[in-house]
Enzyme design. Structure first.
Site, short mmCIF file in Angstrom:
data_model
loop_
_atom_site.label_atom_id
_atom_site.label_comp_id
_atom_site.label_asym_id
_atom_site.label_seq_id
_atom_site.Cartn_x
_atom_site.Cartn_y
_atom_site.Cartn_z
N ASP A 104 -2.54 -2.57 5.95
CA ASP A 104 -1.98 -3.31 7.08
C ASP A 104 -2.52 -2.72 8.39
O ASP A 104 -2.92 -1.55 8.44
CB ASP A 104 -0.44 -3.21 7.09
CG ASP A 104 0.16 -3.83 5.85
OD1 ASP A 104 -0.49 -4.70 5.24
OD2 ASP A 104 1.29 -3.44 5.50
N1 URA Z 1 1.61 -1.40 1.16
C1 URA Z 1 1.98 -1.85 2.38
O1 URA Z 1 3.11 -2.28 2.57
N2 URA Z 1 1.07 -1.80 3.36
C2 URA Z 1 -0.18 -1.30 3.20
O2 URA Z 1 -0.95 -1.26 4.16
C3 URA Z 1 -0.53 -0.83 1.94
C4 URA Z 1 0.37 -0.90 0.93
#
Ligand code: URA
Length: 237
Positions: A104
């Site tokens: 993310d």
């Molecule tokens: N899980 C998440 O919630 N975000 C990420 O960036 C990676 C795994």
């Protein structure tokens, strides 16, 4: 493989094709012991001995980078609004590199960037269940062994199936808690949704490892380095 000398130098990340003109003129490059002054000569990357400032130039079809992704950049090759993880890889680099999976925008940590499609497929395939470990800071109450049990058994994050068994290691527990979670799948926002399923909110997330590849903690946020031969071999299994 046969290719132009200037292309080889740029594909190996030594210099751009236009910079190579200067280096070739300066006599920095030899092919089989002879100074090469022209970039358009064809070399055989398997047979010819090519040296740049006396160091052997080894051609490899693929490039592999480990990036310590900072928050605020997106895991994409291009984006209209945001800086991408590819913008953080120093040039010259192969044109076709891409991030293996997505973190993310607000997630930090380990991201593999390569142009090796087969390796990427093997790491991302849902059938392969590659381990990914995250450092997680949460708020909303103590993270407990009960949460660990829930993650082991699988939780409902609104998908067709429950999540696959995951391992929780609690580091500190309180109103704000810290833990490490290892998951074997990679659904959208998976870690955040798993903690939400047990009533906690993720306030900081950092990936520590993916398969055999472990984040090099000496990399500052936003820094990257090439993988070592050993890291590449371990990842390929
Ligand atoms: N899980 C998440 O919630 N975000 C990420 O960036 C990676 C795994």
């Amino acid at each position: 493989m046969n290719m132009r000398l200037d292309k080889l130098l740029s594909e190996c990340g030594i210099c751009t094709r236009s910079e190579s003109k200067v280096y070739l003129k300066k006599g920095f490059v030899t092919v089989n012991g002879q100074k090469a002054s022209k970039g358009d000569i064809k070399v055989d990357t398997d047979k010819d001995e090519i040296l740049f400032k006396g160091e052997r130039v080894m051609y490899s079809q693929f490039e592999y980078y480990m990036l310590n992704k900072p928050a605020g950049v997106v895991s994409a090759t291009e984006d209209k609004n945001d800086k991408t993880v590819i913008d953080l890889i120093p040039k010259p680099h192969a044109k076709d590199i891409f991030p293996v999976g997505r973190l993310d925008k607000d997630t930090e940590g380990l991201l593999l960037i390569t142009n090796d499609g087969e390796l990427a497929h093997n790491l991302l395939s849902p059938k392969k269940h590659v381990d990914k470990t995250y450092f997680v800071r949460t708020q909303g109450g103590e993270v407990t062994e009960k949460d660990g049990e829930a993650f082991k058994n699988g939780v409902d994050i609104g998908e067709k199936d429950m999540t696959l068994p995951a391992e929780l290691k609690i580091i500190t527990s309180g109103e704000v808690s810290e833990s490490e979670l290892t998951i074997r799948e990679g659904k959208f926002h998976q870690v955040k949704r798993m903690f939400k399923a047990v009533g906690k909110e993720v306030i900081y997330l950092k990936r520590l490892s993916m398969g055999a590849l472990v984040l090099d903690e000496s990399l500052e946020l936003g820094q990257c380095r090439k993988l070592t031969e050993e890291e590449i071999n371990n990842l390929k299994g």
